[in-house]
Scaffold this motif. Sequence first.
Motif, short mmCIF file in Angstrom:
data_model
loop_
_atom_site.label_atom_id
_atom_site.label_comp_id
_atom_site.label_asym_id
_atom_site.label_seq_id
_atom_site.Cartn_x
_atom_site.Cartn_y
_atom_site.Cartn_z
N ASP A 244 97.46 -2.44 -35.34
CA ASP A 244 96.66 -1.31 -35.84
C ASP A 244 95.20 -1.68 -36.06
N GLY A 245 94.79 -2.88 -35.67
CA GLY A 245 93.39 -3.28 -35.75
C GLY A 245 93.02 -3.99 -37.04
N THR A 246 93.91 -4.03 -37.99
CA THR A 246 93.61 -4.74 -39.24
C THR A 246 93.81 -6.24 -39.04
N ARG A 247 93.24 -7.04 -39.97
CA ARG A 247 93.33 -8.49 -39.87
C ARG A 247 93.65 -9.09 -41.25
N PRO A 248 94.85 -8.89 -41.71
CA PRO A 248 95.21 -9.43 -43.02
C PRO A 248 95.07 -10.95 -43.06
N GLY A 249 94.67 -11.47 -44.20
CA GLY A 249 94.53 -12.91 -44.36
C GLY A 249 95.88 -13.60 -44.37
N ALA A 250 95.87 -14.84 -43.89
CA ALA A 250 97.10 -15.63 -43.88
C ALA A 250 96.89 -16.98 -44.55
N GLY A 251 95.88 -17.04 -45.43
CA GLY A 251 95.66 -18.28 -46.18
C GLY A 251 94.41 -19.00 -45.74
N ALA A 252 94.23 -20.19 -46.30
CA ALA A 252 93.04 -20.99 -46.02
C ALA A 252 93.41 -22.47 -46.16
N PHE A 253 92.55 -23.34 -45.61
CA PHE A 253 92.79 -24.79 -45.74
C PHE A 253 91.47 -25.53 -45.66
N ILE A 254 91.51 -26.79 -46.05
CA ILE A 254 90.34 -27.66 -45.98
C ILE A 254 90.55 -28.63 -44.82
N GLY A 255 89.55 -28.75 -43.95
CA GLY A 255 89.66 -29.66 -42.82
C GLY A 255 89.78 -31.12 -43.27
N VAL A 256 90.49 -31.90 -42.47
CA VAL A 256 90.70 -33.32 -42.81
C VAL A 256 90.24 -34.22 -41.68
N GLY A 257 89.34 -33.73 -40.83
CA GLY A 257 88.79 -34.57 -39.77
C GLY A 257 89.82 -34.93 -38.72
N GLU A 258 89.85 -36.20 -38.36
CA GLU A 258 90.72 -36.65 -37.28
C GLU A 258 92.17 -36.87 -37.73
N ARG A 259 92.41 -36.77 -39.01
CA ARG A 259 93.80 -36.90 -39.47
C ARG A 259 94.60 -35.66 -39.07
N SER A 260 95.87 -35.85 -38.77
CA SER A 260 96.71 -34.73 -38.39
C SER A 260 97.05 -33.89 -39.62
N MET A 261 97.02 -32.59 -39.45
CA MET A 261 97.37 -31.69 -40.55
C MET A 261 98.41 -30.68 -40.07
N HIS A 262 99.24 -30.26 -40.99
CA HIS A 262 100.28 -29.26 -40.66
C HIS A 262 100.25 -28.21 -41.76
N CYS A 263 99.93 -26.97 -41.40
CA CYS A 263 99.81 -25.90 -42.39
C CYS A 263 100.83 -24.79 -42.11
N ASN A 264 101.47 -24.32 -43.16
CA ASN A 264 102.33 -23.14 -43.06
C ASN A 264 101.54 -21.95 -43.61
N LEU A 265 101.22 -21.00 -42.73
CA LEU A 265 100.33 -19.89 -43.10
C LEU A 265 101.13 -18.58 -43.03
N ASN A 266 101.10 -17.82 -44.10
CA ASN A 266 101.96 -16.63 -44.22
C ASN A 266 101.13 -15.35 -44.23
N SER A 267 101.66 -14.35 -43.55
CA SER A 267 100.97 -13.06 -43.47
C SER A 267 101.99 -11.93 -43.64
N PRO A 268 101.59 -10.79 -44.24
CA PRO A 268 102.51 -9.67 -44.40
C PRO A 268 102.68 -8.83 -43.14
N VAL A 269 102.04 -9.21 -42.05
CA VAL A 269 102.20 -8.45 -40.80
C VAL A 269 103.55 -8.79 -40.16
N LEU A 270 104.33 -7.76 -39.85
CA LEU A 270 105.62 -7.99 -39.21
C LEU A 270 105.44 -8.47 -37.77
N ARG A 271 106.40 -9.20 -37.27
CA ARG A 271 106.28 -9.73 -35.92
C ARG A 271 106.04 -8.62 -34.89
N SER A 272 106.69 -7.48 -35.06
CA SER A 272 106.52 -6.39 -34.08
C SER A 272 105.10 -5.84 -34.07
#
Length: 218
Positions: A170-198
């Motif tokens: 529908d053109g909206t862009r709900p937020g799914a969280g935020a994070f701080i960069g860690v440079g060359e270190r590997s990062m893994h983030c779980n980001l959640n949004s209320p938008v349904l998959r469909s």
Amino acid sequence: MNESTHRALRESLGWLALGRVDDAERARIEAHLDGCTACRAELADLQATTRRLELVDVDRLEELPAPPADLGDRVIAAALRSGSPRRRTGWLVAAAAAVVLGLGGVGGWLLRPVPATVAVPLELVAVTSNDDAVRASAELIPHTWGVEIQLTATGFSSGERYTVEVLSADGTRPGAGAFIGVGERSMHCNLNSPVLRSDATGFRVLDDSGAVVVSSSF
């Protein structure tokens, strides 16, 4: 009171500390405790131990440690080596308490309800990076409450704040969280949004200036 009766009462202190005596036995032991300083001190030690054991949450243990195979033999040997009758009694009472607690803990562990393992439906999605330093991949999980994005990446500028938004049909862009960069270190983030998959059509990672660093279209 003869020595045999006294010894029997001492050996009941472990059961009293564990709350495993009936009312008649409790009254008999407590009557003895009124006049026996040594047994009162021994009971206080046992009760302190049981209180600490009660703080253990077996449901949070990932694995139940198995006791050493020779534990019983070592406890008995230690009791026999002890020269004092009081210390021998203490060892045996402690061993009895440990056995009772161990059996209770193992029984509780074995009988606890174990949730069924549910396979998580992971959907690998394409990711485009607009920053040569950033390497990223992502998987998506459709939930009943929205979508979850599992972002794995390196190269986001160390210390810089990034925000994530999910693109909706529908053109909206709900937020799914935020994070701080860690440079060359590997990062893994779980980001959640209320938008349904469909309704979800992609996601974007933006830097502090609002520039798109990473994007994905589903």
